[in-house]
Enzyme design. Sequence first.
Site, PDB file in Angstrom:
ATOM      1  CE1 TYR A   1      25.466  86.536   8.366  1.00  0.00           C
ATOM      2  CE2 TYR A   1      23.831  85.050   9.296  1.00  0.00           C
ATOM      3  CZ  TYR A   1      25.018  85.254   8.623  1.00  0.00           C
ATOM      4  OH  TYR A   1      25.762  84.177   8.214  1.00  0.00           O
ATOM      5  CB  CYS A   2      18.952  86.392   7.194  1.00  0.00           C
ATOM      6  SG  CYS A   2      19.669  84.985   8.054  1.00  0.00           S
TER       7      CYS A   2
ATOM      8  CG  ASP B   1      15.692  96.953   9.697  1.00  0.00           C
ATOM      9  OD1 ASP B   1      15.775  97.355  10.875  1.00  0.00           O
ATOM     10  OD2 ASP B   1      16.168  95.878   9.297  1.00  0.00           O
TER      11      ASP B   1
ATOM     12  CB  THR C   1      13.744  79.053  14.310  1.00  0.00           C
ATOM     13  OG1 THR C   1      14.807  78.342  14.945  1.00  0.00           O
ATOM     14  CG2 THR C   1      12.585  79.133  15.281  1.00  0.00           C
TER      15      THR C   1
ATOM     16  CB  SER D   1      14.527  80.437  24.234  1.00  0.00           C
ATOM     17  OG  SER D   1      14.271  80.794  22.880  1.00  0.00           O
TER      18      SER D   1
ATOM     19  CG  HIS E   1      13.652  78.790  20.008  1.00  0.00           C
ATOM     20  ND1 HIS E   1      14.689  78.920  20.897  1.00  0.00           N
ATOM     21  CD2 HIS E   1      14.230  78.623  18.782  1.00  0.00           C
ATOM     22  CE1 HIS E   1      15.844  78.826  20.250  1.00  0.00           C
ATOM     23  NE2 HIS E   1      15.592  78.643  18.963  1.00  0.00           N
TER      24      HIS E   1
ATOM     25  CB  VAL F   1      22.608  81.377   8.856  1.00  0.00           C
ATOM     26  CG1 VAL F   1      23.182  81.798   7.504  1.00  0.00           C
ATOM     27  CG2 VAL F   1      21.141  81.040   8.721  1.00  0.00           C
TER      28      VAL F   1
ATOM     29  CG  LEU G   1      31.100  77.800  12.263  1.00  0.00           C
ATOM     30  CD1 LEU G   1      32.162  76.772  12.631  1.00  0.00           C
ATOM     31  CD2 LEU G   1      30.418  77.417  10.954  1.00  0.00           C
TER      32      LEU G   1
ATOM     33  NE  ARG H   1      28.987  80.856  21.216  1.00  0.00           N
ATOM     34  CZ  ARG H   1      29.457  79.758  21.785  1.00  0.00           C
ATOM     35  NH1 ARG H   1      30.602  79.787  22.434  1.00  0.00           N
ATOM     36  NH2 ARG H   1      28.773  78.624  21.726  1.00  0.00           N
TER      37      ARG H   1
ATOM     38  CB  THR I   1      33.519  78.340  25.307  1.00  0.00           C
ATOM     39  OG1 THR I   1      32.943  79.133  24.258  1.00  0.00           O
ATOM     40  CG2 THR I   1      34.684  79.104  25.920  1.00  0.00           C
TER      41      THR I   1
ATOM     42  CD  GLU J   1      21.369  73.387  24.671  1.00  0.00           C
ATOM     43  OE1 GLU J   1      20.678  73.751  23.705  1.00  0.00           O
ATOM     44  OE2 GLU J   1      22.589  73.657  24.760  1.00  0.00           O
TER      45      GLU J   1
END
Length: 479
Positions: free
Chosen positions: A97-98, A117, A230, A265, A268, A297, A325, A327, A339, A414
């Site tokens: 994606y990025c 990749d 991140t 997580s 992370h 993002v 966002l 979702r 949700t 969290e």
Amino acid sequence: MANLLTASCPLNISSCSKTGPNSLKQSFVSLPTSLTYRTSNEPLKSLSLNKKNAQRIFTVRATTLQQPETKASSGVDQSSGQQSRPTRVMVIGGDGYCGWATSLHLSNKNYEVAIVDNLVRRHFDHQLGLDSLTPISSIHDRIRRWRSLTEKDINLYIGDVCDFEFLSEAFTSFKPDAVVHFGEQRSAPYSMIDCSRAVYTQQNNVLGTLNVLFAIKEYAEDCHLVKLGTMGEYGTPNIDIEEGYITITHNGRTDTLPYPKQASSFYHLSKVHDSNNIAFTCKAWGIRATDLNQGVVYGVRTNETEMHDELYNRFDYDGVFGTALNRFCVQAAVGHPLTVYGKGGQTRGYLDIRDTVQCVELAIANPAKRGEFRVFNQFTEQFSVNQLASLVTKAGQKLGIEVKTISVPNPRVEAEEHYYNAKHTKLIELGLEPHLLSDSLLDSLLNVAVQFKDRVDTKQIMPSVSWRKIGAKPKTVSA
């Protein structure tokens, strides 16, 4: 294409795998698309890490042929006294994606770009029964389309950065001036499905980054590493979050130290390990590195991806790879209540994909010094989940969409209400011009969701991964 490939390597694929470490001597086949293919004998490991099921597969590595002329641009390296040439940027994870948006942006700015990749992100979708809301073309079709539209080439190396032999060949072939490292398993929920995915995430991310560091040390010692970190490394402390470092006075003595990390997580945590390894090698080997602690993002469109439907970027909306966002926009488009996890006070930094590519370019154009480990917090605004739900609700009403919101049990461990104030000034000082989350952008996201709502799998809307119920045995997320 198949005939050309089998002409170089007949159906007995194992015979190609026996070439061993001297695989660079394998023959090349010129194709009319100006791509050059060669085989790679590195096996793709089973994502469940079951070595008994690991198989050797036939892969291709593609590089574009060097063009006779290069247009002058912002991507030209004039730092040496020699004749100027385009700055060479290797984008690891450039099919993601990025990475895809960044690769096109840099190529459009006349940097010489190489994508590295292993295409495993596409395999995750097949493995879990997921798909991007937007249809995405193969990496080869993407690159061919980009060249047909712009006459600009993007080099392609298909392989795994955890295979140091492959990575070494890519480095010695392309000779990068900068490496942008997006090539990691990037989903916190994916890392929390079961033991095999947790192990895969940390093995792939930490060892892959170590290989990149060693490749820079051995083959491109002046190369600048731009690593995607991140904001999740910091957690949600009850004090302001600084950019990488914090000055502390303790018992009358003062020092500037790395900001404390509170990862939430196994994903992370892998990024925390990366940051520590990069910081150490900057100190020990003199590597120059910029750690971009990126927020969440959003957006699918950049100036480049809008040029043709074969250049579309992916749009993840499921409970494993989809962001809140994304979702919410898809849920609104198909008439499903938004949700909100738990109380909805979870606050994070956000930025537009157009700002992601800006930030990466700014980091490349203003490299770290030898031995310097810079940390930039890469986001432009802060929102809570409840605020995002409210914004999507209002945007939906403007488009005539009735949007409702429900609270669902939070699958994560969290804080659901917390203080959050993170600094993000360094990229602004370098010239970042932010695209803020405006009504028009939300309209655009909702319109994309409406346009492709027939591709929505409603079984993927609800959360499917629990932090507390992570298992030891491999399991299927969705039916």
